[in-house]
Write an enzyme that holds these catalytic residues in place. Structure first.
Site, PDB file in Angstrom:
ATOM      1  N   GLY A   2       6.354  19.876  27.727  1.00  0.00           N
ATOM      2  CA  GLY A   2       7.427  19.734  26.753  1.00  0.00           C
ATOM      3  C   GLY A   2       8.710  20.296  27.333  1.00  0.00           C
ATOM      4  O   GLY A   2       8.669  21.144  28.241  1.00  0.00           O
ATOM      5  N   GLN A  23      17.166  23.778  27.473  1.00  0.00           N
ATOM      6  CA  GLN A  23      16.597  24.174  28.768  1.00  0.00           C
ATOM      7  C   GLN A  23      17.248  23.444  29.936  1.00  0.00           C
ATOM      8  O   GLN A  23      17.073  23.849  31.088  1.00  0.00           O
ATOM      9  CB  GLN A  23      15.088  23.893  28.795  1.00  0.00           C
ATOM     10  CG  GLN A  23      14.307  24.777  27.856  1.00  0.00           C
ATOM     11  CD  GLN A  23      12.825  24.509  28.000  1.00  0.00           C
ATOM     12  OE1 GLN A  23      12.286  23.621  27.358  1.00  0.00           O
ATOM     13  NE2 GLN A  23      12.157  25.258  28.863  1.00  0.00           N
ATOM     14  N   CYS A  29       6.472  28.659  29.902  1.00  0.00           N
ATOM     15  CA  CYS A  29       7.738  27.980  29.609  1.00  0.00           C
ATOM     16  C   CYS A  29       8.424  27.671  30.936  1.00  0.00           C
ATOM     17  O   CYS A  29       8.470  28.534  31.814  1.00  0.00           O
ATOM     18  CB  CYS A  29       8.613  28.902  28.758  1.00  0.00           C
ATOM     19  SG  CYS A  29      10.195  28.180  28.318  1.00  0.00           S
ATOM     20  N   HIS A  31      12.822  26.479  20.735  1.00  0.00           N
ATOM     21  CA  HIS A  31      13.912  26.474  21.720  1.00  0.00           C
ATOM     22  C   HIS A  31      15.231  26.061  21.081  1.00  0.00           C
ATOM     23  O   HIS A  31      16.291  26.555  21.453  1.00  0.00           O
ATOM     24  CB  HIS A  31      13.602  25.487  22.855  1.00  0.00           C
ATOM     25  CG  HIS A  31      12.837  26.086  24.009  1.00  0.00           C
ATOM     26  ND1 HIS A  31      13.314  27.141  24.750  1.00  0.00           N
ATOM     27  CD2 HIS A  31      11.644  25.755  24.563  1.00  0.00           C
ATOM     28  CE1 HIS A  31      12.431  27.435  25.708  1.00  0.00           C
ATOM     29  NE2 HIS A  31      11.408  26.615  25.618  1.00  0.00           N
TER      30      HIS A  31
END
Ligand code: NI
Length: 166
Positions: free
Chosen positions: A46, A51, A92, A138
């Site tokens: 994902g 990000q 992550c 996020h």
């Protein structure tokens, strides 16, 4: 398509609340394609737009389940979460090398727009539920680290600082 640079822990954009997307257009679809490419290259399941330095409410997910096609969600909202929770290991792409066990609702339903601007609903348990919640987090500037006990978080942050020095 283009590979995007993944922002790492410490980057401001990871801590901001991402902005609602006003309309799905070609520019947004290009961002989605680039996010998929970036996620696959990094071997993630994902990725959320912050990000890659874009503070907009967009996520892409591929949990490598034949029953769940890879999907993008624009302005995703968790509309249902089960009272039952489940613990599972999370990592992550913005915090490479670190992982921790996070407790979350075991089953969720999420609504958002697909890449054509149609309202869709994605629901499930297991890795899909975990991934959906991690990515929606996020968009609110929340990292999996924030969902660990203070002690565990401190341990991981120390490990991160050591890694950064190397
Ligand atoms: Ni993440």
């Amino acid at each position: 398509m283009a590979l995007l640079r993944i922002e790492l822990l410490g980057s401001e954009v990871l801590r901001q609340r991402a902005v609602e997307v006003e309309g799905v257009d070609d520019e947004l679809r290009r961002l989605i394609e680039d996010m998929f490419e970036t996620m696959y290259k990094a071997e993630g399941v994902g990725l959320a737009a912050p990000q890659v330095g874009v503070s907009r409410r967009v996520i892409v997910v591929d949990v490598h389940d034949p029953e769940v096609r890879p999907f993008a969600l624009v302005n995703p909202r968790v509309v249902e979460s089960s009272p039952e929770t489940e613990k599972g290991e999370e990592g992550c792409l913005s915090i490479p090398g670190l992982s921790g066990v996070v407790e979350r609702p075991a089953h969720v339903a999420v609504e958002g727009l697909d890449r054509d601007g149609n309202l869709i609903r994605v629901e499930g348990g297991g890795l899909l539920a975990r991934c959906l919640q991690h990515e929606v987090d996020h968009l609110d500037g929340i990292l999996f680290l924030d969902r660990l006990s203070p002690l565990k978080r401190k341990m991981l942050l120390n490990k991160w600082k050591k890694q950064e020095r190397q």
